[in-house]
Design a protein around this motif. Structure first.
Motif, mmCIF file in Angstrom:
data_model
loop_
_atom_site.group_PDB
_atom_site.id
_atom_site.type_symbol
_atom_site.label_atom_id
_atom_site.label_comp_id
_atom_site.label_asym_id
_atom_site.label_seq_id
_atom_site.Cartn_x
_atom_site.Cartn_y
_atom_site.Cartn_z
ATOM 1 N N ASN A 1 -4.365 16.919 -1.431
ATOM 2 C CA ASN A 1 -5.492 17.841 -1.405
ATOM 3 C C ASN A 1 -5.075 19.237 -0.951
ATOM 4 O OD1 ASN A 1 -7.686 16.283 -2.334
ATOM 5 N ND2 ASN A 1 -7.536 15.092 -0.456
ATOM 6 N N SER A 2 -3.791 19.483 -0.954
ATOM 7 C CA SER A 2 -3.287 20.795 -0.558
ATOM 8 C C SER A 2 -2.962 21.592 -1.827
ATOM 9 C CB SER A 2 -2.018 20.600 0.267
ATOM 10 O OG SER A 2 -0.994 20.153 -0.577
ATOM 11 N N PRO A 3 -2.597 22.858 -1.697
ATOM 12 C CA PRO A 3 -2.141 23.607 -2.874
ATOM 13 C C PRO A 3 -1.019 22.887 -3.610
ATOM 14 C CG PRO A 3 -2.430 25.079 -1.032
ATOM 15 C CD PRO A 3 -2.671 23.699 -0.504
ATOM 16 N N TRP A 4 -0.163 22.212 -2.833
ATOM 17 C CA TRP A 4 0.933 21.475 -3.468
ATOM 18 C C TRP A 4 0.385 20.370 -4.375
ATOM 19 C CZ3 TRP A 4 3.075 16.384 -2.614
ATOM 20 C CH2 TRP A 4 4.329 16.203 -3.222
ATOM 21 N N GLY A 5 -0.648 19.674 -3.886
ATOM 22 C CA GLY A 5 -1.254 18.614 -4.687
ATOM 23 C C GLY A 5 -1.864 19.160 -5.960
ATOM 24 N N ARG A 6 -2.466 20.357 -5.858
ATOM 25 C CA ARG A 6 -3.033 20.956 -7.072
ATOM 26 C C ARG A 6 -1.931 21.346 -8.040
ATOM 27 N NH1 ARG A 6 -6.768 22.762 -3.323
ATOM 28 N NH2 ARG A 6 -5.620 24.671 -2.869
ATOM 29 N N ALA A 7 -0.780 21.777 -7.496
ATOM 30 C CA ALA A 7 0.353 22.095 -8.376
ATOM 31 C C ALA A 7 0.809 20.839 -9.117
ATOM 32 C CB ALA A 7 1.504 22.677 -7.562
ATOM 33 N N LEU A 8 0.818 19.690 -8.418
ATOM 34 C CA LEU A 8 1.187 18.436 -9.081
ATOM 35 C C LEU A 8 0.287 18.170 -10.270
ATOM 36 C CD1 LEU A 8 1.746 15.868 -6.168
ATOM 37 C CD2 LEU A 8 3.418 17.317 -7.273
ATOM 38 N N LYS A 9 -1.040 18.301 -10.023
ATOM 39 C CA LYS A 9 -1.981 18.012 -11.109
ATOM 40 C C LYS A 9 -1.826 19.013 -12.244
ATOM 41 C CE LYS A 9 -5.694 15.621 -8.732
ATOM 42 N NZ LYS A 9 -7.136 15.602 -8.517
ATOM 43 N N ALA A 10 -1.542 20.273 -11.885
ATOM 44 C CA ALA A 10 -1.369 21.289 -12.922
ATOM 45 C C ALA A 10 -0.192 20.932 -13.813
ATOM 46 C CB ALA A 10 -1.156 22.661 -12.279
ATOM 47 N N LEU B 1 0.841 -1.191 0.000
ATOM 48 C CA LEU B 1 0.000 0.000 0.000
ATOM 49 C C LEU B 1 0.882 1.249 0.000
ATOM 50 C CD1 LEU B 1 -2.785 1.181 0.071
ATOM 51 C CD2 LEU B 1 -2.779 1.042 2.540
ATOM 52 N N ILE B 2 1.937 1.230 0.797
ATOM 53 C CA ILE B 2 2.855 2.371 0.815
ATOM 54 C C ILE B 2 3.484 2.563 -0.565
ATOM 55 C CG2 ILE B 2 4.963 3.284 1.846
ATOM 56 C CD1 ILE B 2 4.287 1.765 4.367
ATOM 57 N N LEU B 3 3.922 1.460 -1.166
ATOM 58 C CA LEU B 3 4.531 1.554 -2.506
ATOM 59 C C LEU B 3 3.538 2.113 -3.518
ATOM 60 C CD1 LEU B 3 6.572 -1.698 -3.157
ATOM 61 C CD2 LEU B 3 7.410 0.624 -3.064
ATOM 62 N N ALA B 4 2.305 1.598 -3.470
ATOM 63 C CA ALA B 4 1.319 2.019 -4.461
ATOM 64 C C ALA B 4 0.946 3.486 -4.257
ATOM 65 C CB ALA B 4 0.078 1.133 -4.367
ATOM 66 N N LEU B 5 0.839 3.910 -2.979
ATOM 67 C CA LEU B 5 0.531 5.323 -2.724
ATOM 68 C C LEU B 5 1.651 6.200 -3.256
ATOM 69 C CD1 LEU B 5 -0.936 5.101 0.874
ATOM 70 C CD2 LEU B 5 -2.157 5.796 -1.176
ATOM 71 N N SER B 6 2.900 5.755 -3.067
ATOM 72 C CA SER B 6 4.010 6.574 -3.541
ATOM 73 C C SER B 6 4.026 6.615 -5.070
ATOM 74 C CB SER B 6 5.337 6.039 -2.999
ATOM 75 O OG SER B 6 5.755 4.924 -3.720
ATOM 76 N N PHE B 7 3.690 5.489 -5.705
ATOM 77 C CA PHE B 7 3.624 5.486 -7.169
ATOM 78 C C PHE B 7 2.489 6.387 -7.648
ATOM 79 C CE2 PHE B 7 2.295 3.493 -11.233
ATOM 80 C CZ PHE B 7 3.467 3.693 -11.928
ATOM 81 N N ASN B 8 1.411 6.409 -6.870
ATOM 82 C CA ASN B 8 0.277 7.249 -7.248
ATOM 83 C C ASN B 8 0.641 8.729 -7.203
ATOM 84 O OD1 ASN B 8 -2.303 7.502 -8.139
ATOM 85 N ND2 ASN B 8 -3.222 7.517 -6.104
ATOM 86 N N ILE B 9 1.447 9.120 -6.211
ATOM 87 C CA ILE B 9 1.875 10.527 -6.160
ATOM 88 C C ILE B 9 2.637 10.871 -7.431
ATOM 89 C CG2 ILE B 9 3.411 12.152 -4.998
ATOM 90 C CD1 ILE B 9 2.771 10.838 -2.413
ATOM 91 N N GLU B 10 3.532 9.973 -7.835
ATOM 92 C CA GLU B 10 4.382 10.267 -8.989
ATOM 93 C C GLU B 10 3.618 10.119 -10.307
ATOM 94 O OE1 GLU B 10 8.361 8.595 -6.761
ATOM 95 O OE2 GLU B 10 7.188 7.330 -8.058
ATOM 96 N N TYR B 11 2.938 8.990 -10.462
ATOM 97 C CA TYR B 11 2.300 8.701 -11.747
ATOM 98 C C TYR B 11 0.899 9.298 -11.818
ATOM 99 C CZ TYR B 11 0.119 6.041 -15.487
ATOM 100 O OH TYR B 11 -0.559 5.680 -16.610
ATOM 101 N N GLY B 12 0.106 9.033 -10.791
ATOM 102 C CA GLY B 12 -1.275 9.484 -10.822
ATOM 103 C C GLY B 12 -1.400 10.993 -10.770
ATOM 104 N N TYR B 13 -0.704 11.605 -9.810
ATOM 105 C CA TYR B 13 -0.907 13.039 -9.604
ATOM 106 C C TYR B 13 0.042 13.889 -10.432
ATOM 107 C CZ TYR B 13 -4.105 11.995 -5.850
ATOM 108 O OH TYR B 13 -5.172 11.531 -5.148
ATOM 109 N N THR B 14 1.309 13.451 -10.601
ATOM 110 C CA THR B 14 2.286 14.299 -11.286
ATOM 111 C C THR B 14 2.535 13.851 -12.719
ATOM 112 O OG1 THR B 14 3.324 14.245 -9.127
ATOM 113 C CG2 THR B 14 4.394 15.566 -10.774
#
Lengths: 369, 309
Positions: free
Chosen positions: A195-204, A19-32
């Protein structure tokens, strides 16, 4: 010997680690939008660090210094296994101290390597970035497989002191609880972050890098930060893995775990952490249940040909899941949701009346009163 | 010093052998990537299946070497076409990005590789295969360096394939259509090219070359269900070094083969580096080329190709 409690604990622990690995992959791949197909590189860094550190600490505490032959680390000697298991069973301070130290160091090292490894993301995108990171991961694995340092080459390290080894009986339960608690903590932290401004910057940056640059987001910095966070978490997962199996083997870090993590995130839904919780559960269950020993123990009658091949059939199923998802539901079971953080809600509410700026001014004056 | 000279000669000969096999393997990848934008990780499995098909044709059905080669090519072509028709073409019609296609090809590769492993694990004698006929030794250079028929056969096949493909690209309408689709699919379609036919031919051609190289692989060394996957990093290194151009890929494949063998021979003899580091040559080439010259080092578009467009 097959024990149901061990089996369930094993599934739960691997669930937490993945779960930790998948969450970290999600930050990189899913969000950024960074396809970090070298996930296993950062996972293995944590594992090598924890493995080497734990073995070194254990033999140092035990006062065991065999003559070093040909630059071989002392803990790679054949006698080291017994020495390490003996000292680990009687020394709680060592077990817990090594765990905590590896935990902290792995997060720091992972973040550092993540920043360094974000260099390719500045020059490459998409498929070529994925190939580059995959190749980097293999280079590190081959080096660790060949060199005796840090984890004794192809022999690997085993008999490491696990944090609750001094508590026979309850130790495995405590460790599983600890891993699940850490995974839950990581989930809550990642949810807050994305869900923070930083997260929105990732999606942007993911959706339109040029537009993000125009709005004053430093895309390179945002990518480096995403890689740092993702890699630190992956290294943490590596530490938890080493202390779960009590050993570190370079050949565990072939690209297959990366592909499992990709399947987890794509199945659950990229850029949706709740989906990742679900996807990880499905893939881990497939991974742990489809083993020859498990099928035997559960007494499921299978012809011997299929029984021997269950491990391979498991990876076929994962490949099939990846292909079918891409074809029929590329957004995953739980697709990404639009942002509903307060800023968006405010703009909806004030259409035609006041602008956001006025509202925030009002809010500030209200706050000052 | 004599051992150094003979050792180097042997490395160069073996390098030419493996290099030409890598080149054969990589041409198919380059063709498919240029025409359909799929960085196909499953290409490795067509090679493995080709090796297995030629083994089965020889060992089970008593065929000769030519039958084995044809069987390998047919198996590669069939799998290649099947994976495009069932996975890549539908995805492409839905507008999948190159990254999605790459992930899909990883999925296809997992299914094919572990499918073969599952069968091989439960069938006697399939986990490690080698064609029953071994290539014959022809003689010795300088009295000590053995030279084998495969040392001529493999580069020769690569040369014949190169000439054949060169003629295909420059002299036929089909080759012209393939080049047109590689440079601009939309324009190619508007110009009345049947892009579906071109696509199909490309996949068949790529799969055939993969199967043929699988046959050569199983002829000169032992193959197992993961052979193709292990060769894949050399294939990608060659294709990337050649910037996914046709001639660039072939030359890069040969260069990589020779450089890999010579570098590891020298490193092992002079610096005591383990030969386990051989794959690192390919991985490093991949990473360094992609980072510093992502358009490729040896980009060769022959003049003939340019004139006739």
């Amino acid at each position: 010997m097959f024990e149901l409690s061990t089996f369930i604990l094993n599934i739960a622990t691997f669930y937490g680690i993945y779960l930790i690995l998948a969450l970290s992959f999600n930050i990189e791949y899913g969000y950024t939008g960074l396809p970090n197909f070298g996930k296993v590189l950062f996972y293995s860094i944590g594992a090598y660090l924890a493995g080497g550190l734990a073995a070194w600490a254990a033999i140092t505490v035990a006062g065991f210094f065999p003559e070093v032959r040909g630059g071989m680390p002392a803990y790679c000697a054949g006698e080291a296994y017994n020495v390490m298991t003996q000292v680990a069973a009687t020394n709680p301070a060592l077990d817990i101290g090594v765990f905590l130290l590896s935990f902290v160091l792995a997060v720091l090292l992972g973040a550092l390597v993540g920043v360094v490894a974000s260099y390719p993301t500045l020059r490459l995108t998409g498929d070529f970035l994925a190939i580059t990171l995959l190749a980097l991961g293999e280079i590190v694995r081959i080096a660790a497989h060949t060199e005796l340092w840090p984890v004794c080459g192809y022999n690997g390290l085993s008999g490491l002191p696990t944090p609750f080894e001094w508590l026979p009986g309850y130790g495995p339960y405590l460790y599983t609880a600890l891993v699940l608690a850490i995974a839950a903590g990581v989930y809550m932290i990642t949810e807050r972050m994305v869900n923070s401004p930083w997260g929105r910057a990732l999606k942007a940056v993911r959706d339109d890098e040029l537009a993000a640059l125009v709005y004053g987001k430093n895309a390179a910095k945002v990518k480096a930060q995403a890689m740092a966070v993702g890699s630190a978490l992956a290294a943490l997962a590596g530490v938890l893995y080493v202390f779960h199996v009590g050993g570190a083997f370079a050949d565990d870090f072939i690209p297959l775990p990366t592909f499992m993590v990709i399947a987890m995130v794509m199945l659950g839904g990229s850029a949706n952490n709740k989906g990742v919780i679900f996807g990880t559960a499905v893939i881990i269950l497939i991974d742990q249940l489809l083993n020859t020993s498990v099928v035997n123990a559960l007494g499921i009658p299978l012809p011997p040909g299929i029984l021997n091949a269950t491990t391979y059939i498991k990876y076929m199923i994962m490949g099939l899941i990846i292909v079918l998802l891409l074809m029929f539901r590329p957004q995953g079971i739980l697709p990404e949701k639009p942002l509903t953080t307060p800023v968006v809600v405010e703009t909806k509410r004030v259409v035609g009346e006041t602008t956001i700026q006025q509202q925030s001014q009002e809010r500030e004056s209200a706050a000052s009163e | 010093m004599w051992w150094l000279v003979t050792g180097l000669l042997r490395s160069v000969l073996d390098g030419l052998l493996v290099g030409s096999v890598y080149a054969l393997m990589a041409i198919g990848l380059t063709l498919v990537y240029r025409v359909t934008q799929v960085a196909n990780f499953a290409h490795a499995e067509y090679i493995t299946y080709g090796a297995y098909a030629s083994y089965i044709a020889m060992a089970w059905f008593g065929g000769d070497l030519v039958t084995a080669a044809v069987a390998g090519m047919l198996a590669g072509a069939a799998l290649s076409l099947a994976s495009d028709e069932t996975v890549f073409k539908p995805l492409w019609k839905r507008g999948a990005t190159p990254l999605h296609l790459l992930v899909a090809s990883i999925g296809v590769g997992l299914i094919l590789r572990y499918g073969l492993l599952a069968v091989a694990a439960s069938t006697v004698g399939l986990l490690k295969i080698r064609l029953p006929t071994f290539p014959e030794a022809i003689g010795h250079i300088l009295g000590v360096v053995p030279i084998n028929i495969i040392h001529i056969l493999s580069p020769g096949t690569a040369l014949v394939v190169t000439v054949f493909l060169h003629l295909l690209f420059t002299r036929t309408k089909l080759g012209k259509a393939m080049r047109a689709m590689a440079s601009n699919p939309v324009l190619a379609r508007i110009s009345g090219i049947n892009i579906f036919l071109v696509r199909r031919v490309t996949w068949i051609l790529g799969g055939m070359l993969a199967g043929l190289s699988g046959f050569i692989f199983a002829y000169y060394t032992q193959a197992n269900p993961e052979s193709g996957w292990i060769a894949l990093l050399w294939i990608f290194a060659a294709a990337i070094m050649g910037g996914f151009t046709f001639y660039g890929t072939i030359i890069s494949g040969v260069i990589l083969g020779v450089v890999g063998q010579v570098a590891i021979f020298l490193a092992a003899q002079l610096a005591g580096v383990s030969t386990a580091y051989t794959p690192v040559v390919a991985l490093l080439v991949t990473v360094v080329v992609l980072l510093f010259k992502p358009e490729g080092v040896i980009r060769l578009q022959s003049l003939a190709l340019k004139k006739r467009v």
